[in-house]
Design a protein around this motif. Structure first.
Motif, PDB file in Angstrom:
ATOM      1  N   ARG A   5      37.206 -86.123 -17.272  1.00 33.78           N
ATOM      2  CA  ARG A   5      37.192 -85.125 -18.590  1.00 33.78           C
ATOM      3  C   ARG A   5      37.531 -83.421 -18.228  1.00 33.78           C
ATOM      4  NH1 ARG A   5      32.528 -84.056 -19.460  1.00 33.78           N
ATOM      5  NH2 ARG A   5      32.708 -83.895 -22.141  1.00 33.78           N
ATOM      6  N   LEU A   6      36.838 -82.787 -17.365  1.00 31.50           N
ATOM      7  CA  LEU A   6      37.673 -81.285 -16.895  1.00 31.50           C
ATOM      8  C   LEU A   6      38.862 -80.884 -17.442  1.00 31.50           C
ATOM      9  CD1 LEU A   6      34.297 -81.209 -14.439  1.00 31.50           C
ATOM     10  CD2 LEU A   6      33.996 -80.928 -17.047  1.00 31.50           C
ATOM     11  N   ALA A   7      38.650 -79.530 -17.418  1.00 29.86           N
ATOM     12  CA  ALA A   7      39.808 -79.158 -16.698  1.00 29.86           C
ATOM     13  C   ALA A   7      40.023 -77.903 -16.464  1.00 29.86           C
ATOM     14  CB  ALA A   7      40.654 -78.803 -18.438  1.00 29.86           C
ATOM     15  N   PHE A   8      40.999 -78.451 -14.983  1.00 31.15           N
ATOM     16  CA  PHE A   8      41.375 -76.735 -14.446  1.00 31.15           C
ATOM     17  C   PHE A   8      42.318 -76.301 -14.205  1.00 31.15           C
ATOM     18  CE2 PHE A   8      37.418 -78.700 -11.867  1.00 31.15           C
ATOM     19  CZ  PHE A   8      37.838 -80.135 -11.805  1.00 31.15           C
ATOM     20  N   SER A   9      42.121 -74.842 -13.535  1.00 30.37           N
ATOM     21  CA  SER A   9      43.518 -74.168 -13.664  1.00 30.37           C
ATOM     22  C   SER A   9      45.377 -74.313 -12.909  1.00 30.37           C
ATOM     23  CB  SER A   9      42.798 -72.818 -13.236  1.00 30.37           C
ATOM     24  OG  SER A   9      41.888 -72.515 -14.077  1.00 30.37           O
ATOM     25  N   THR A  10      45.827 -73.737 -13.005  1.00 35.16           N
ATOM     26  CA  THR A  10      46.823 -74.256 -11.971  1.00 35.16           C
ATOM     27  C   THR A  10      46.836 -73.194 -10.919  1.00 35.16           C
ATOM     28  OG1 THR A  10      48.410 -74.562 -13.638  1.00 35.16           O
ATOM     29  CG2 THR A  10      49.654 -74.173 -11.464  1.00 35.16           C
ATOM     30  N   GLN A  39      31.410 -78.084  -5.522  1.00 34.76           N
ATOM     31  CA  GLN A  39      31.766 -77.063  -5.888  1.00 34.76           C
ATOM     32  C   GLN A  39      33.032 -77.349  -6.669  1.00 34.76           C
ATOM     33  OE1 GLN A  39      31.590 -73.894  -4.076  1.00 34.76           O
ATOM     34  NE2 GLN A  39      30.159 -74.793  -2.584  1.00 34.76           N
ATOM     35  N   LEU A  40      33.340 -78.108  -6.909  1.00 31.92           N
ATOM     36  CA  LEU A  40      34.312 -78.928  -8.052  1.00 31.92           C
ATOM     37  C   LEU A  40      34.111 -78.377  -9.193  1.00 31.92           C
ATOM     38  CD1 LEU A  40      35.931 -82.334  -6.743  1.00 31.92           C
ATOM     39  CD2 LEU A  40      37.273 -79.991  -7.331  1.00 31.92           C
ATOM     40  N   LEU A  41      32.512 -78.671  -9.193  1.00 31.86           N
ATOM     41  CA  LEU A  41      32.527 -78.069 -10.321  1.00 31.86           C
ATOM     42  C   LEU A  41      31.988 -76.486 -11.221  1.00 31.86           C
ATOM     43  CD1 LEU A  41      29.435 -80.438 -11.613  1.00 31.86           C
ATOM     44  CD2 LEU A  41      31.469 -81.310 -12.244  1.00 31.86           C
ATOM     45  N   LYS A  42      31.930 -75.662 -10.454  1.00 31.06           N
ATOM     46  CA  LYS A  42      31.883 -74.551 -10.111  1.00 31.06           C
ATOM     47  C   LYS A  42      33.473 -73.485 -10.941  1.00 31.06           C
ATOM     48  CE  LYS A  42      28.173 -73.217  -6.888  1.00 31.06           C
ATOM     49  NZ  LYS A  42      27.518 -72.983  -5.553  1.00 31.06           N
ATOM     50  N   VAL A  43      34.401 -74.255  -9.706  1.00 27.29           N
ATOM     51  CA  VAL A  43      35.425 -74.003 -10.026  1.00 27.29           C
ATOM     52  C   VAL A  43      36.324 -74.561 -11.118  1.00 27.29           C
ATOM     53  CG1 VAL A  43      36.193 -73.599  -8.077  1.00 27.29           C
ATOM     54  CG2 VAL A  43      36.888 -76.157  -8.606  1.00 27.29           C
ATOM     55  N   ALA A  44      36.128 -75.400 -12.217  1.00 29.77           N
ATOM     56  CA  ALA A  44      36.510 -75.872 -14.046  1.00 29.77           C
ATOM     57  C   ALA A  44      36.358 -75.006 -14.294  1.00 29.77           C
ATOM     58  CB  ALA A  44      35.104 -77.166 -13.849  1.00 29.77           C
ATOM     59  N   SER A  45      37.711 -75.182 -15.475  1.00 29.79           N
ATOM     60  CA  SER A  45      37.513 -73.685 -15.623  1.00 29.79           C
ATOM     61  C   SER A  45      36.982 -74.838 -17.764  1.00 29.79           C
ATOM     62  CB  SER A  45      39.318 -74.660 -16.527  1.00 29.79           C
ATOM     63  OG  SER A  45      40.360 -73.531 -15.812  1.00 29.79           O
ATOM     64  N   SER A  46      37.074 -75.663 -18.225  1.00 25.59           N
ATOM     65  CA  SER A  46      36.137 -76.391 -19.089  1.00 25.59           C
ATOM     66  C   SER A  46      34.523 -76.750 -18.462  1.00 25.59           C
ATOM     67  CB  SER A  46      36.707 -77.544 -19.489  1.00 25.59           C
ATOM     68  OG  SER A  46      36.591 -78.147 -18.015  1.00 25.59           O
ATOM     69  N   ASN A  47      34.214 -76.568 -19.992  1.00 27.40           N
ATOM     70  CA  ASN A  47      32.355 -76.843 -19.910  1.00 27.40           C
ATOM     71  C   ASN A  47      31.968 -78.053 -18.940  1.00 27.40           C
ATOM     72  OD1 ASN A  47      29.634 -76.909 -20.398  1.00 27.40           O
ATOM     73  ND2 ASN A  47      30.222 -76.609 -22.852  1.00 27.40           N
ATOM     74  N   THR A  48      31.167 -77.475 -18.357  1.00 27.63           N
ATOM     75  CA  THR A  48      30.717 -78.438 -17.266  1.00 27.63           C
ATOM     76  C   THR A  48      28.716 -78.728 -17.285  1.00 27.63           C
ATOM     77  OG1 THR A  48      29.953 -76.685 -15.334  1.00 27.63           O
ATOM     78  CG2 THR A  48      31.878 -77.856 -15.565  1.00 27.63           C
ATOM     79  N   LEU A  49      28.696 -78.711 -18.781  1.00 28.20           N
ATOM     80  CA  LEU A  49      26.842 -78.513 -19.301  1.00 28.20           C
ATOM     81  C   LEU A  49      26.627 -80.144 -18.823  1.00 28.20           C
ATOM     82  CD1 LEU A  49      24.248 -77.778 -19.879  1.00 28.20           C
ATOM     83  CD2 LEU A  49      25.608 -78.120 -22.465  1.00 28.20           C
ATOM     84  N   VAL A  50      27.421 -81.740 -19.140  1.00 24.54           N
ATOM     85  CA  VAL A  50      26.822 -82.824 -19.360  1.00 24.54           C
ATOM     86  C   VAL A  50      27.419 -82.666 -17.601  1.00 24.54           C
ATOM     87  CG1 VAL A  50      28.314 -84.796 -19.800  1.00 24.54           C
ATOM     88  CG2 VAL A  50      28.393 -83.137 -21.213  1.00 24.54           C
ATOM     89  N   ASN A  51      28.122 -82.425 -16.982  1.00 21.97           N
ATOM     90  CA  ASN A  51      28.416 -82.826 -15.534  1.00 21.97           C
ATOM     91  C   ASN A  51      26.944 -82.120 -14.513  1.00 21.97           C
ATOM     92  OD1 ASN A  51      31.432 -82.537 -16.345  1.00 21.97           O
ATOM     93  ND2 ASN A  51      31.244 -83.889 -14.945  1.00 21.97           N
ATOM     94  N   ASN A  52      27.280 -81.357 -15.305  1.00 22.88           N
ATOM     95  CA  ASN A  52      25.798 -80.136 -14.515  1.00 22.88           C
ATOM     96  C   ASN A  52      24.146 -81.377 -14.457  1.00 22.88           C
ATOM     97  OD1 ASN A  52      26.527 -78.190 -12.573  1.00 22.88           O
ATOM     98  ND2 ASN A  52      27.340 -77.320 -15.103  1.00 22.88           N
ATOM     99  N   ILE A  53      23.908 -81.350 -15.471  1.00 18.42           N
ATOM    100  CA  ILE A  53      22.859 -82.052 -16.461  1.00 18.42           C
ATOM    101  C   ILE A  53      22.893 -83.760 -15.424  1.00 18.42           C
ATOM    102  CG2 ILE A  53      21.752 -83.558 -18.010  1.00 18.42           C
ATOM    103  CD1 ILE A  53      22.469 -81.682 -19.859  1.00 18.42           C
ATOM    104  N   PHE A  54      23.803 -84.351 -15.588  1.00 17.44           N
ATOM    105  CA  PHE A  54      24.269 -85.340 -14.779  1.00 17.44           C
ATOM    106  C   PHE A  54      23.772 -85.782 -13.540  1.00 17.44           C
ATOM    107  CE2 PHE A  54      25.899 -89.731 -12.786  1.00 17.44           C
ATOM    108  CZ  PHE A  54      25.456 -90.371 -13.308  1.00 17.44           C
ATOM    109  N   LEU A  55      24.163 -84.681 -12.903  1.00 19.98           N
ATOM    110  CA  LEU A  55      24.393 -83.879 -11.703  1.00 19.98           C
ATOM    111  C   LEU A  55      22.346 -83.772 -10.410  1.00 19.98           C
ATOM    112  CD1 LEU A  55      25.218 -83.392  -8.416  1.00 19.98           C
ATOM    113  CD2 LEU A  55      25.608 -81.087  -9.361  1.00 19.98           C
TER     114      LEU A  55
END
Length: 331
Positions: free
Chosen positions: A165-170, A183-199
């Motif tokens: 679901r996340l977007a990343f910069s080129t 580390q992937l969640l830290k470099v994502a360009s979109s909102n990672t709130l749901v990912n971090n909660i599940f993590l």
């Protein structure tokens, strides 16, 4: 940089342990040696236990599974890193990165569950020795291992589906030598709130609860050992737990070191060094810990190696027996 979703992003750039070209050959030789030692050591444990009928018990069944998972665990990250160092290419495709996240999380989770199961096995063996064979029956042993795999398959799959679901910069750069979920969640360009909660939920349930189970098992084991009047009995009981305690300490110590170094210092280099400890050093040291501290494993390894070195004579004896059998059938 322009943000893109997973359909437009082709690859990530892994920065690796160091960008100094003079250090790369050292890293190549060092990690190749560590990888080969880890694979060979764990493979020897599996072969030794499988070839010795005296070791066909629940404890060594779980040890074989732990060695197998350690081989797969270290093979998820190190071979790709070695190829990148040799080819001087640090790019990893988006699909390959997600696959690495899925496989890595599955193996590290199963490793965690196996350590908990092995602690429970020692608890039953020491605290309930008369009922050990009844409680730790083959069906339960297989079921415990199977449930560990099933749980981690689904948890890792949810992580990957949330990642899609996340977007990343080129040209996204990952300050690591493999695709680690945090580390992937830290470099994502979109909102990672749901990912971090599940993590955080997964880490709490699959990390803290198993560790609590291990601590409870060993608290009961220590309590039972204190009630023993025989000193040799105490030593024998504790010696069977010593190897497992060393592995547990190494696994959780390095694992917590990754997150503490990342949270406290915010240093990518410190986080990578801690990651090397639990992705490379721990699988490499586990076979040595179990073989050097366990007389049964050392004896099985010795018999296995002697059988391998006397391979030709053993084959000749086998051929002779087959010839005699065929002659008896003829007459």
């Amino acid at each position: 940089m322009e943000a893109e979703n997973h359909t437009g992003l082709s690859q990530f750039l892994l920065l690796g342990l160091s960008e100094d070209p003079e250090i790369q050959p050292i890293f190549l030789g060092l990690f190749l040696s560590m990888y080969l030692i880890a694979v060979l050591g764990n493979l020897l444990i599996i072969l030794a236990v499988g070839s010795d009928a005296h070791l066909h018990t629940p404890m060594y069944f779980f040890l074989c599974n732990l060695s197998f998972v350690d081989i797969c665990f270290i093979s998820t990250t190190i071979p790709k890193m070695l190829v990148n160092i040799q080819a001087q290419k640090k790019y990893l495709s988006y699909i390959a990165c997600l696959a690495q996240v899925y496989i890595f999380n599955t193996f590290i989770g199963v490793d965690n569950f196996l350590l908990t199961i092995m602690a429970y096995d020692r608890y039953v063996a020491i605290c309930h020795p008369l009922n050990y064979t009844v409680i730790m029956n083959p069906r339960l042993c297989v079921l415990l291992v199977l449930m560990s795999w099933i749980i981690m398959f689904w948890v890792s799959l949810i992580h990957v589906l949330l990642m899609k679901r996340l977007a990343f910069s080129t040209g996204t750069e990952i300050p690591h030598f493999f695709c680690e979920l945090a580390q992937l969640l830290k470099v994502a360009s979109s909102n990672t709130l749901v990912n971090n909660i599940f993590l955080y939920m997964a880490t709490a349930l699959l990390g803290i609860l198993p560790l609590t189970g291990i601590l409870f098992s060993y608290s009961q084991i220590v309590s039972s050992l204190m009630k023993m009047s025989s000193s040799p009995g105490k030593y024998k009981a504790f010696s069977t737990c010593g190897s497992h305690l060393c592995v547990v300490s190494l696994f959780y110590g390095t694992g917590f070191g990754v997150y503490l170094s990342s949270a406290v210092t915010h240093s990518h280099q410190g986080s990578m060094v801690a990651s090397v400890m639990y992705t490379v050093v721990t699988p490499m040291l586990n076979p040595f810990i179990y073989s050097l501290r366990n007389k049964d494993v050392k004896g099985a390894l010795g018999r296995l190696l002697s059988r391998v070195t006397s391979g030709p004579s053993w084959m000749d004896d086998l051929r002779t027996k087959r010839k005699l059998r065929s002659l008896k059938q003829m007459f």
